[in-house]
Design a protein around this motif. Sequence first.
Motif, PDB file in Angstrom:
ATOM      1  N   GLY A 143       0.763  -1.105   0.026  1.00  0.00           N
ATOM      2  CA  GLY A 143      -0.220  -0.092  -0.083  1.00  0.00           C
ATOM      3  C   GLY A 143       0.997   1.268  -0.071  1.00  0.00           C
ATOM      4  N   TRP A 144       0.166   2.175  -0.730  1.00  0.00           N
ATOM      5  CA  TRP A 144       0.799   3.719  -0.437  1.00  0.00           C
ATOM      6  C   TRP A 144      -0.106   4.498   0.177  1.00  0.00           C
ATOM      7  CZ3 TRP A 144       5.613   5.479  -2.065  1.00  0.00           C
ATOM      8  CH2 TRP A 144       6.197   4.641  -3.009  1.00  0.00           C
ATOM      9  N   PHE A 145       0.617   4.995   1.337  1.00  0.00           N
ATOM     10  CA  PHE A 145       0.000   6.022   2.126  1.00  0.00           C
ATOM     11  C   PHE A 145       0.440   7.460   2.072  1.00  0.00           C
ATOM     12  CE2 PHE A 145      -2.550   2.457   3.903  1.00  0.00           C
ATOM     13  CZ  PHE A 145      -1.929   1.567   3.431  1.00  0.00           C
ATOM     14  N   GLU A 183      -3.368   8.245   5.528  1.00  0.00           N
ATOM     15  CA  GLU A 183      -4.700   7.957   4.617  1.00  0.00           C
ATOM     16  C   GLU A 183      -4.064   7.109   3.473  1.00  0.00           C
ATOM     17  OE1 GLU A 183      -6.823  10.952   2.314  1.00  0.00           O
ATOM     18  OE2 GLU A 183      -4.944  11.965   1.677  1.00  0.00           O
ATOM     19  N   GLY A 184      -4.778   6.208   3.324  1.00  0.00           N
ATOM     20  CA  GLY A 184      -4.541   5.211   2.084  1.00  0.00           C
ATOM     21  C   GLY A 184      -4.875   5.991   0.883  1.00  0.00           C
ATOM     22  N   VAL A 185      -3.757   5.990  -0.078  1.00  0.00           N
ATOM     23  CA  VAL A 185      -3.746   6.567  -1.193  1.00  0.00           C
ATOM     24  C   VAL A 185      -4.011   5.368  -2.406  1.00  0.00           C
ATOM     25  CG1 VAL A 185      -2.350   7.590  -3.237  1.00  0.00           C
ATOM     26  CG2 VAL A 185      -2.013   8.152  -0.808  1.00  0.00           C
ATOM     27  N   SER A 186      -3.362   4.199  -2.490  1.00  0.00           N
ATOM     28  CA  SER A 186      -3.617   3.020  -3.239  1.00  0.00           C
ATOM     29  C   SER A 186      -3.071   1.806  -2.685  1.00  0.00           C
ATOM     30  CB  SER A 186      -2.971   3.607  -4.650  1.00  0.00           C
ATOM     31  OG  SER A 186      -3.340   2.289  -5.517  1.00  0.00           O
ATOM     32  N   CYS A 187      -3.730   0.911  -2.822  1.00  0.00           N
ATOM     33  CA  CYS A 187      -3.250  -0.342  -2.499  1.00  0.00           C
ATOM     34  C   CYS A 187      -3.615  -1.603  -3.399  1.00  0.00           C
ATOM     35  CB  CYS A 187      -4.074  -1.093  -1.236  1.00  0.00           C
ATOM     36  SG  CYS A 187      -3.795   0.121   0.154  1.00  0.00           S
ATOM     37  N   TYR A 210       4.324   7.095   2.211  1.00  0.00           N
ATOM     38  CA  TYR A 210       4.935   6.026   2.738  1.00  0.00           C
ATOM     39  C   TYR A 210       4.461   4.630   1.879  1.00  0.00           C
ATOM     40  CZ  TYR A 210       5.598   8.954   6.766  1.00  0.00           C
ATOM     41  OH  TYR A 210       6.185  10.132   7.550  1.00  0.00           O
ATOM     42  N   CYS A 211       5.281   3.684   1.899  1.00  0.00           N
ATOM     43  CA  CYS A 211       4.683   2.320   1.341  1.00  0.00           C
ATOM     44  C   CYS A 211       4.984   1.429   2.778  1.00  0.00           C
ATOM     45  CB  CYS A 211       5.342   1.850   0.348  1.00  0.00           C
ATOM     46  SG  CYS A 211       7.016   1.743   0.500  1.00  0.00           S
ATOM     47  N   ASN A 229      -4.054  -1.859   8.677  1.00  0.00           N
ATOM     48  CA  ASN A 229      -3.781  -3.145   8.053  1.00  0.00           C
ATOM     49  C   ASN A 229      -2.566  -3.694   7.642  1.00  0.00           C
ATOM     50  OD1 ASN A 229      -6.645  -4.120   8.561  1.00  0.00           O
ATOM     51  ND2 ASN A 229      -7.247  -3.116   6.554  1.00  0.00           N
ATOM     52  N   PHE A 230      -1.553  -2.611   7.670  1.00  0.00           N
ATOM     53  CA  PHE A 230      -0.170  -2.637   7.130  1.00  0.00           C
ATOM     54  C   PHE A 230       0.851  -2.352   8.327  1.00  0.00           C
ATOM     55  CE2 PHE A 230      -0.860  -2.686   2.449  1.00  0.00           C
ATOM     56  CZ  PHE A 230      -2.319  -2.483   2.499  1.00  0.00           C
ATOM     57  N   ARG A 231       2.069  -3.010   7.823  1.00  0.00           N
ATOM     58  CA  ARG A 231       3.169  -2.878   8.656  1.00  0.00           C
ATOM     59  C   ARG A 231       4.417  -2.797   7.899  1.00  0.00           C
ATOM     60  NH1 ARG A 231       3.491  -9.091  11.364  1.00  0.00           N
ATOM     61  NH2 ARG A 231       3.779 -10.156   9.403  1.00  0.00           N
ATOM     62  N   SER A 232       5.651  -3.079   8.475  1.00  0.00           N
ATOM     63  CA  SER A 232       6.889  -2.674   8.074  1.00  0.00           C
ATOM     64  C   SER A 232       6.924  -1.397   7.146  1.00  0.00           C
ATOM     65  CB  SER A 232       7.093  -3.861   6.852  1.00  0.00           C
ATOM     66  OG  SER A 232       7.163  -5.060   7.759  1.00  0.00           O
ATOM     67  N   TRP A 233       6.429  -0.286   7.710  1.00  0.00           N
ATOM     68  CA  TRP A 233       6.821   1.051   7.250  1.00  0.00           C
ATOM     69  C   TRP A 233       8.115   1.466   7.109  1.00  0.00           C
ATOM     70  CZ3 TRP A 233       2.308   3.520   6.154  1.00  0.00           C
ATOM     71  CH2 TRP A 233       0.926   2.778   6.319  1.00  0.00           C
ATOM     72  N   GLY A 234       8.423   1.695   5.861  1.00  0.00           N
ATOM     73  CA  GLY A 234       9.563   2.436   5.634  1.00  0.00           C
ATOM     74  C   GLY A 234       9.815   3.810   5.841  1.00  0.00           C
ATOM     75  N   ARG A 235      10.916   4.519   5.541  1.00  0.00           N
ATOM     76  CA  ARG A 235      10.960   6.020   5.486  1.00  0.00           C
ATOM     77  C   ARG A 235      10.271   6.482   4.507  1.00  0.00           C
ATOM     78  NH1 ARG A 235      16.777   8.263   6.268  1.00  0.00           N
ATOM     79  NH2 ARG A 235      16.626   7.016   8.043  1.00  0.00           N
TER      80      ARG A 235
END
Length: 124
Positions: free
Chosen positions: A34-36, A45-49, A93-94, A110-116
């Motif tokens: 996902g892109w947020f 906010e979610g942009v696209s998944c 972020y992705c 619903n997402f994890r492993s957030w990068g910089r």
Amino acid sequence: VQLQASGGGLVQAGGSLRLSCAASGFTLADNAIGWFRQAPGKEREGVSCLRRGGSVVYADSVKGRFTIAKDGANNTVYLQMNSLKPEDTAVYYCARSPGSSYFLSCSASNFRSWGRGTQVTVSS
């Protein structure tokens, strides 16, 4: 496991940018990606998944302007952003959701492993 977003920058309204999300330590096949985005003072906010199974979700605010795509060979997910608007300004972020439902909601919880993240600034 790592996700690294890149490709942000400063662009005029109406311009385009392509963001990249490089994945390492895992393969994309078993993950939703996902892109947020998060603007100052606002919630993420979610942009696209891109769900497992290949279906795609877009926020209403970006439909018809943004496109998410996966390059499995390079373990990278892209977000092509066209017709950018000042309200698209945010840190992008992705993140991943491993083994998730094929009908996963594009929600940050619903997402994890957030990068910089990478900063996108759209000037008017």
